[in-house]
Structures are given as C-alpha cells and as structure tokens.
Design a protein around this motif. Structure first.
Motif, PDB file in Angstrom:
ATOM      1  N   GLY A   1      -3.825   6.410 -21.941  1.00 29.78           N
ATOM      2  CA  GLY A   1      -3.433   6.111 -23.318  1.00 29.78           C
ATOM      3  C   GLY A   1      -3.386   4.629 -23.604  1.00 29.78           C
TER       4      GLY A   1
ATOM      5  N   LEU B   1      -4.216   3.348 -27.316  1.00 25.46           N
ATOM      6  CA  LEU B   1      -3.582   3.935 -28.492  1.00 25.46           C
ATOM      7  C   LEU B   1      -3.061   2.861 -29.447  1.00 25.46           C
TER       8      LEU B   1
ATOM      9  N   ASP C   1       3.112  13.773 -28.968  1.00 25.54           N
ATOM     10  CA  ASP C   1       2.285  13.552 -27.783  1.00 25.54           C
ATOM     11  C   ASP C   1       1.988  14.874 -27.086  1.00 25.54           C
TER      12      ASP C   1
END
Length: 458
Positions: free
Chosen positions: A103, A106, A94
C-alpha cells in the motif's frame, strides 16, 4: 506450406567429387536429450504434436507487445481503483489490512473531476475484456513450451517453469475473477477485493520478471520481420520462421490454413467485438443499449429512479420498517448527537449536484440530478466545520460496505450531498430512500444508501 519447404537442405551439385568431413557423432548431452525425447508421453509432449507453421517468436512478440502495454494500463487503473476506496482512512475502508508495503502508493482520492472514477473504472474493465482474445492468442502461441519434455532438466529451468506457472496462472486468475465480478457473480472463496488485489501483485511480479528476461528477444524478433511484410503475406506464401532455440518453431510444420496476418486479424476482430458489447455500460447515452455484456436485471424501471442499482433493498434485507416513518438520521460530533426526521432534513437548505453513479464492475449511470443538504453543512451542525472524516452507517444489517469512511475533501466538496431527491422525485427504496450519500468521483459502494448515522471526526 509447400511440401518442398519441409525437405532438408538441397544435395550438393552433381559432379562434385570433394567429400566433406564426416559428420561428428552426437556428444553425450545430445544423446541424453534424444533419449529423453524418445521417452516422452504420447500427445502434446511429443515434438511433432504441435505443427502450426505460423507459431514462432515474431507472432508471440506481437501479442506480447500488446499485452505489455495493455496490462501496464490495467495494473495502474487497478491501483487507482483501490486507492479510490481511501483505505488509508482505516480498517472500515481497508479490504486488505495486511497489505504492508503493497500500500506504499496510496493517496487521498480526489473529487475533481467528478467523472474521474467513472473514467478510470470504465477503462479498467473495458480494456480487461478487450485483452481476453489477445491473452488467449498469446497462450496459444507459446503452448508448446508448457509441454516440453522432460519438464525440468536443470535448476535454472525449474525456476523458469515456476515463474511461468505464476505468470500464466496469475493472468488467468486475474482475468477470470475480474470477468466474474463484472457480471456480479460473487462465487469467490472470500472477498473479491482481497483476492484480486493480492493476485494482481503476484501476477505483476511474475510479469515484470518475464518482461525483463524476454524484452530483448521480443525486440529482435519484431525487428527481424517488418509488420508490413507480414500484412502483405497471404496463406499461400506463408512459411515457418527459421528454426531457433525458442522452442516455438515446429520442426515438422503442416500446410498453413491461416496466415499470420489472418491470426492478427482474427484476434483484433475478437477484441473489437468485445469492446463493442462492453464499453457502452461506461460511456452511457444511446451506447448503453450496445452493452450486451453488462450485468442484466439491474434496472428498476423507468421514471426519475429508472437507472441501474447493484443491490436492491430486498437483497440486503432493508425492510419497510427500517426506512418507514420511524426512520431517523443521527448526526454525531463534538456538539453532541442531533436527530433529524426526513421532514426536518427537507427543511434545511437544499443543494443540487449532477453526478453519475460509477461502480467497480465498470458500469455507470448517466448523470443524475440529486438534491439535499450538503455534507459540509451537516458537519458544521455536528460542531466540526473542518471535519477530517465522517463515518457513514447504513441501516442495512451487515455487508462489506454498510459502513464507510469519507475523507475531508469528500465532505467539503460542494457537490457532496446527503441526497433526498433524484431527478425531482423522492429516492426509491432501491436507490436509498429516505437518504443516501452522493459524492463526486467516488466508487458507487461508497455512496452509501439508507443512511442512518453520520459520525464526523477531526
């Protein structure tokens, strides 16, 4: 443009005796606006400075429509590229640990088809370069708006000006950092991944707000003049658009030196040229020779190892001692730590994989023939035949990607190897000798070179 087009409205017919109503004197707001304009600094802040007769809502809207589609694709492929690093696996992968809700989308990056990342990044980089002339043309078309005087008249206008600053600044920042990264010029005050990721979210927020405010105006401008009408209009017949409140149509047009179709053709030609000298680095084969904008000096020569690398062993400080006869691979897991020489790894069942190397900068190799033990077989030796992840550590000292995490689907794909050979020959030092990871559809930096440790986890 003919001079008579610049004149005011025609006089009343001769002999007309009826007098119209006397003109109204300008009201206080108009007088204040006129007074402010008289105090404008010389140069681009003056009304008569920008005189191109082809500027106007229609031309701006055409380029805006192209950018609307292109930037949408750029944003999506950029998000996919970031997801391909599998940042959900933890801080090792990350690059933006403080991203929070950014995020939300994701997911575990797939390994099928094996060319997925190569396609995604090739589109992202090539399209980004192709859009540069369109972006510059769009900025040229609206540049008078950046020099309005006074800069701020109302609180609402102040908000609009700030949003435009974020929009224009964000676009220039994203395109500039992306192009520098393509050329491997890492001159950023920090990590490219972090800057580009957060910059993209700031830019796309301003872009979305701008689209929401201007979409109706753009649609009306495009419908007002059919494209074919513009394409049939040469320079001699080019006229300014009707005056409106957009601030784009000049009140003092000069004689045109280019038609609107010429402006579109010039922009399109620039984009086609940039595509021709960029796309070959992703397409491969004979087209690779046309990729004049690809980073140079990355090809180590001919032969089995004669395909590009991002960084050589010398550049990252890997020495002959690190990868010499004393090198060992350590495999960690519930079954303890197993240590292997390269000869012992070669004695294991060797498997084949035909895969490219595809990098975030947009370049990729042609398919290469790799061979070595499967990662799944090494996971079984470590006592985790159903391993959920593996930490791969290079003997490289430091660097953002000297350690990466691979997901379960990457471990268990039968094409995922600890490669010992490429194209029938030993790996060269620059390609990761004595052993490197090769995983289908994975970013190049996650195909770790000079592997020293594999730690399998549940």
């Amino acid at each position: 443009m003919a001079h008579d087009e610049q004149d005011g409205p025609p006089d009343r017919p001769t002999g007309s005796t009826r007098a119209g109503p006397p003109p109204r004197p300008p009201g206080p707001p108009a007088r204040r606006a006129a007074a402010l304009l008289r105090t404008a600094p010389p140069g681009p802040f003056r009304t008569g400075f920008w005189r191109s007769p082809i500027r106007g809502p229609w031309l701006t809207s055409v380029w805006g429509l192209v950018l609307l589609a292109g930037i949408g694709i750029e944003f999506l492929t950029g998000l996919f590229s970031y997801a391909a690093y599998n940042p959900r696996l933890g801080p090792v992968n990350d690059q933006t640990p403080d991203k929070g809700i950014l995020g939300f989308y994701l997911f575990t990056w797939p390994t099928h088809p094996s060319w997925l990342y190569r396609l995604n990044q090739g589109v992202h980089v090539t399209l980004g370069v192709v859009l540069v002339p369109v972006l510059l043309a769009k900025l040229w078309s609206v540049i008078p708006k950046l020099f309005t005087w006074p800069p701020v008249r109302t609180p609402a206008q102040a908000i609009e000006r700030v949003s435009l600053l974020l929009l224009v600044g964000g676009a220039l920042f994203e395109f500039a950092t992306g192009i520098l990264n393509i050329q491997l010029h890492y001159i950023f005050p920090g990590s490219f991944y972090t800057l580009h990721f957060y910059g993209a979210w700031v830019f796309i927020a301003a872009f979305a707000a701008h689209v929401a405010l201007r979409l109706g105006i753009m649609w009306r401008a495009l419908r007002a003049t059919p494209l074919m009408t513009v394409l049939r209009t040469d320079v001699a017949r080019t006229r300014p658009e009707p005056p409106d409140d957009s601030g784009l149509v000049t009140p003092t047009p000069s004689r045109p030196t280019m038609s609107r179709r010429g402006a579109l053709a010039l922009t399109g030609a620039g984009s086609l040229v940039l595509m021709a000298v960029t796309a070959g680095q992703s397409i491969g084969g004979p087209w690779r020779r046309t990729a004049l904008l690809a980073p140079h000096g990355r090809n180590p020569g001919t032969g089995p190892n004669g395909f590009p690398v991002n960084k050589t062993a010398a550049q990252v400080g890997v020495t002959a001692t690190d990868i010499g006869p004393a090198w060992r691979l350590r495999v960690h897991g519930p079954a303890g730590t197993h240590t292997f020489t390269r000869a012992q790894l070669l004695a294991m069942p060797q498997h084949q994989a035909v895969l490219p190397i595809a990098c975030v900068e947009g370049w990729s190799t042609d398919d290469q023939h790799w061979s070595g033990p499967r990662l799944a077989d090494l996971a079984a030796l470590a006592g985790l035949p159903h391993a959920g992840s593996v930490k791969v550590q290079s003997v490289q000292r430091g660097g953002a990607f000297s350690t990466v995490l691979l997901a379960a689907n990457q471990i268990h794909n039968p094409l995922s190897l600890l490669a010992l050979h490429v194209n029938g020959a030993d790996l060269s030092a620059d390609h990761g000798f004595p052993a490197r990871v090769i995983v289908p559809a994975s970013p190049g930096v996650n195909n770790t070179k000079w592997v020293g440790d594999l730690t399998f986890r549940k």
